[in-house]
Write a protein that holds these residues in place. Structure first.
Motif, PDB file in Angstrom:
ATOM      1  N   SER A  76     -39.291  -0.316  50.458  1.00 37.16           N
ATOM      2  CA  SER A  76     -38.169  -0.724  49.607  1.00 37.16           C
ATOM      3  C   SER A  76     -38.238  -2.209  49.268  1.00 37.16           C
ATOM      4  O   SER A  76     -38.349  -3.052  50.150  1.00 37.16           O
ATOM      5  CB  SER A  76     -36.851  -0.414  50.315  1.00 37.16           C
ATOM      6  N   THR A  77     -38.140  -2.518  47.982  1.00 37.04           N
ATOM      7  CA  THR A  77     -38.198  -3.908  47.518  1.00 37.04           C
ATOM      8  C   THR A  77     -36.827  -4.433  47.103  1.00 37.04           C
ATOM      9  O   THR A  77     -36.705  -5.601  46.758  1.00 37.04           O
ATOM     10  CB  THR A  77     -39.156  -4.037  46.314  1.00 37.04           C
ATOM     11  N   ILE A  78     -35.820  -3.595  47.116  1.00 40.49           N
ATOM     12  CA  ILE A  78     -34.496  -3.950  46.605  1.00 40.49           C
ATOM     13  C   ILE A  78     -33.482  -4.024  47.734  1.00 40.49           C
ATOM     14  O   ILE A  78     -33.488  -3.204  48.658  1.00 40.49           O
ATOM     15  CB  ILE A  78     -34.043  -2.932  45.543  1.00 40.49           C
ATOM     16  N   ARG A  79     -32.596  -5.029  47.646  1.00 39.15           N
ATOM     17  CA  ARG A  79     -31.441  -5.126  48.541  1.00 39.15           C
ATOM     18  C   ARG A  79     -30.221  -5.492  47.701  1.00 39.15           C
ATOM     19  O   ARG A  79     -30.295  -6.350  46.824  1.00 39.15           O
ATOM     20  CB  ARG A  79     -31.623  -6.222  49.607  1.00 39.15           C
ATOM     21  N   ARG A  80     -29.107  -4.840  47.989  1.00 44.51           N
ATOM     22  CA  ARG A  80     -27.823  -5.221  47.396  1.00 44.51           C
ATOM     23  C   ARG A  80     -27.040  -5.933  48.480  1.00 44.51           C
ATOM     24  O   ARG A  80     -26.823  -5.395  49.572  1.00 44.51           O
ATOM     25  CB  ARG A  80     -27.064  -3.992  46.903  1.00 44.51           C
ATOM     26  N   ILE A  81     -26.660  -7.163  48.188  1.00 45.84           N
ATOM     27  CA  ILE A  81     -26.120  -8.086  49.191  1.00 45.84           C
ATOM     28  C   ILE A  81     -24.712  -8.526  48.802  1.00 45.84           C
ATOM     29  O   ILE A  81     -24.458  -8.855  47.637  1.00 45.84           O
ATOM     30  CB  ILE A  81     -27.028  -9.333  49.284  1.00 45.84           C
ATOM     31  N   GLN A  84     -19.383 -12.232  47.936  1.00 41.41           N
ATOM     32  CA  GLN A  84     -17.993 -12.464  48.296  1.00 41.41           C
ATOM     33  C   GLN A  84     -17.217 -11.199  47.963  1.00 41.41           C
ATOM     34  O   GLN A  84     -17.797 -10.236  47.470  1.00 41.41           O
ATOM     35  CB  GLN A  84     -17.418 -13.679  47.559  1.00 41.41           C
ATOM     36  N   ARG A  85     -15.940 -11.208  48.215  1.00 38.21           N
ATOM     37  CA  ARG A  85     -15.140 -10.010  47.964  1.00 38.21           C
ATOM     38  C   ARG A  85     -15.259  -9.601  46.494  1.00 38.21           C
ATOM     39  O   ARG A  85     -15.103 -10.431  45.609  1.00 38.21           O
ATOM     40  CB  ARG A  85     -13.697 -10.291  48.336  1.00 38.21           C
ATOM     41  N   HIS A  86     -15.573  -8.343  46.262  1.00 37.73           N
ATOM     42  CA  HIS A  86     -15.711  -7.757  44.925  1.00 37.73           C
ATOM     43  C   HIS A  86     -16.887  -8.332  44.127  1.00 37.73           C
ATOM     44  O   HIS A  86     -16.878  -8.285  42.899  1.00 37.73           O
ATOM     45  CB  HIS A  86     -14.423  -7.905  44.109  1.00 37.73           C
ATOM     46  N   CYS A  87     -17.860  -8.877  44.823  1.00 36.69           N
ATOM     47  CA  CYS A  87     -19.026  -9.430  44.137  1.00 36.69           C
ATOM     48  C   CYS A  87     -20.258  -9.273  45.025  1.00 36.69           C
ATOM     49  O   CYS A  87     -20.235  -9.610  46.204  1.00 36.69           O
ATOM     50  CB  CYS A  87     -18.805 -10.911  43.812  1.00 36.69           C
ATOM     51  N   SER A  88     -21.316  -8.758  44.436  1.00 38.88           N
ATOM     52  CA  SER A  88     -22.570  -8.615  45.166  1.00 38.88           C
ATOM     53  C   SER A  88     -23.723  -8.924  44.226  1.00 38.88           C
ATOM     54  O   SER A  88     -23.530  -9.046  43.012  1.00 38.88           O
ATOM     55  CB  SER A  88     -22.713  -7.194  45.732  1.00 38.88           C
ATOM     56  N   ILE A  89     -24.889  -9.085  44.825  1.00 40.03           N
ATOM     57  CA  ILE A  89     -26.093  -9.265  44.022  1.00 40.03           C
ATOM     58  C   ILE A  89     -27.117  -8.239  44.473  1.00 40.03           C
ATOM     59  O   ILE A  89     -27.139  -7.838  45.633  1.00 40.03           O
ATOM     60  CB  ILE A  89     -26.693 -10.695  44.118  1.00 40.03           C
ATOM     61  N   GLN A  90     -27.924  -7.842  43.524  1.00 37.93           N
ATOM     62  CA  GLN A  90     -29.049  -6.976  43.842  1.00 37.93           C
ATOM     63  C   GLN A  90     -30.306  -7.793  43.609  1.00 37.93           C
ATOM     64  O   GLN A  90     -30.513  -8.327  42.513  1.00 37.93           O
ATOM     65  CB  GLN A  90     -29.045  -5.737  42.942  1.00 37.93           C
ATOM     66  N   LEU A 101     -39.333 -16.781  42.865  1.00 44.16           N
ATOM     67  CA  LEU A 101     -38.004 -16.495  42.322  1.00 44.16           C
ATOM     68  C   LEU A 101     -37.920 -14.999  42.050  1.00 44.16           C
ATOM     69  O   LEU A 101     -38.728 -14.444  41.313  1.00 44.16           O
ATOM     70  CB  LEU A 101     -37.771 -17.297  41.036  1.00 44.16           C
ATOM     71  N   CYS A 102     -36.960 -14.354  42.687  1.00 47.17           N
ATOM     72  CA  CYS A 102     -36.857 -12.894  42.588  1.00 47.17           C
ATOM     73  C   CYS A 102     -35.934 -12.501  41.441  1.00 47.17           C
ATOM     74  O   CYS A 102     -35.166 -13.320  40.934  1.00 47.17           O
ATOM     75  CB  CYS A 102     -36.345 -12.319  43.911  1.00 47.17           C
ATOM     76  N   ASP A 103     -36.038 -11.236  41.063  1.00 45.86           N
ATOM     77  CA  ASP A 103     -35.105 -10.698  40.071  1.00 45.86           C
ATOM     78  C   ASP A 103     -33.751 -10.558  40.746  1.00 45.86           C
ATOM     79  O   ASP A 103     -33.646  -9.999  41.841  1.00 45.86           O
ATOM     80  CB  ASP A 103     -35.570  -9.328  39.577  1.00 45.86           C
ATOM     81  N   VAL A 104     -32.723 -11.076  40.084  1.00 42.02           N
ATOM     82  CA  VAL A 104     -31.370 -11.042  40.631  1.00 42.02           C
ATOM     83  C   VAL A 104     -30.446 -10.419  39.600  1.00 42.02           C
ATOM     84  O   VAL A 104     -30.455 -10.807  38.434  1.00 42.02           O
ATOM     85  CB  VAL A 104     -30.866 -12.467  40.983  1.00 42.02           C
ATOM     86  N   ARG A 105     -29.655  -9.468  40.043  1.00 45.93           N
ATOM     87  CA  ARG A 105     -28.663  -8.830  39.181  1.00 45.93           C
ATOM     88  C   ARG A 105     -27.310  -8.987  39.849  1.00 45.93           C
ATOM     89  O   ARG A 105     -27.147  -8.623  41.021  1.00 45.93           O
ATOM     90  CB  ARG A 105     -29.010  -7.352  39.014  1.00 45.93           C
TER      91      ARG A 105
END
Length: 142
Positions: A76-81, A84-90, A101-105
């Protein structure tokens, strides 16, 4: 590594399945045959290529709150992190260049994600490849 030895081995080659990220030019199966020691040597060479990638992923898993995937595989190369409350990044980590520099969504409301995206865009030049991506993202998001 999972080695599959058929009943009529060595007349039919054994296969090894590796839990590694699928990248350009890399295969997650060794079906070239040979002795078991040759198969394992080739597998070790494949696995060694991903040492730094796995260090990066373990750093993420150990130091931040990962929402997904739960119990990730080594491929697995993806993590959803959580950010803060109601906000995450993948984040999607490149297995061949795991500290780049990784792909960030950004996931969440536009109010929250817009500010973070602006920070990322304005500070992306500060990314340091000697640091883990987690450290770089924390530095940028401060």
């Amino acid at each position: 590594v999972r080695v599959i030895v058929p009943f009529d081995w060595p007349h039919v080659p054994a296969r090894a399945l590796l839990d590694i990220p699928v990248t350009n030019g890399e295969e997650n199966e060794d079906n070239k045959g040979g002795s078991l020691s040759e198969i394992l040597r080739r597998c070790k060479a494949q696995l060694d290529k991903f040492d730094d990638f796995w260090r990066v992923m373990e750093d993420i898993d150990q130091h931040v709150c990962v929402l997904e995937p739960s119990g990730p595989s080594r491929s697995s190369t993806i993590r959803r992190i959580v950010v803060q409350r109601h906000c995450s990044i993948q984040v999607d980590i490149d297995p061949c260049r795991p500290r780049s520099l990784c792909d960030v969504r950004f996931l969440g409301s536009e109010d929250l994600t817009g500010k973070l995206l602006t920070k990322l865009n304005s500070k992306a030049a500060l990314w340091r490849s000697e640091l883990f991506p987690r450290q770089n993202l924390q530095n940028i998001m401060e």
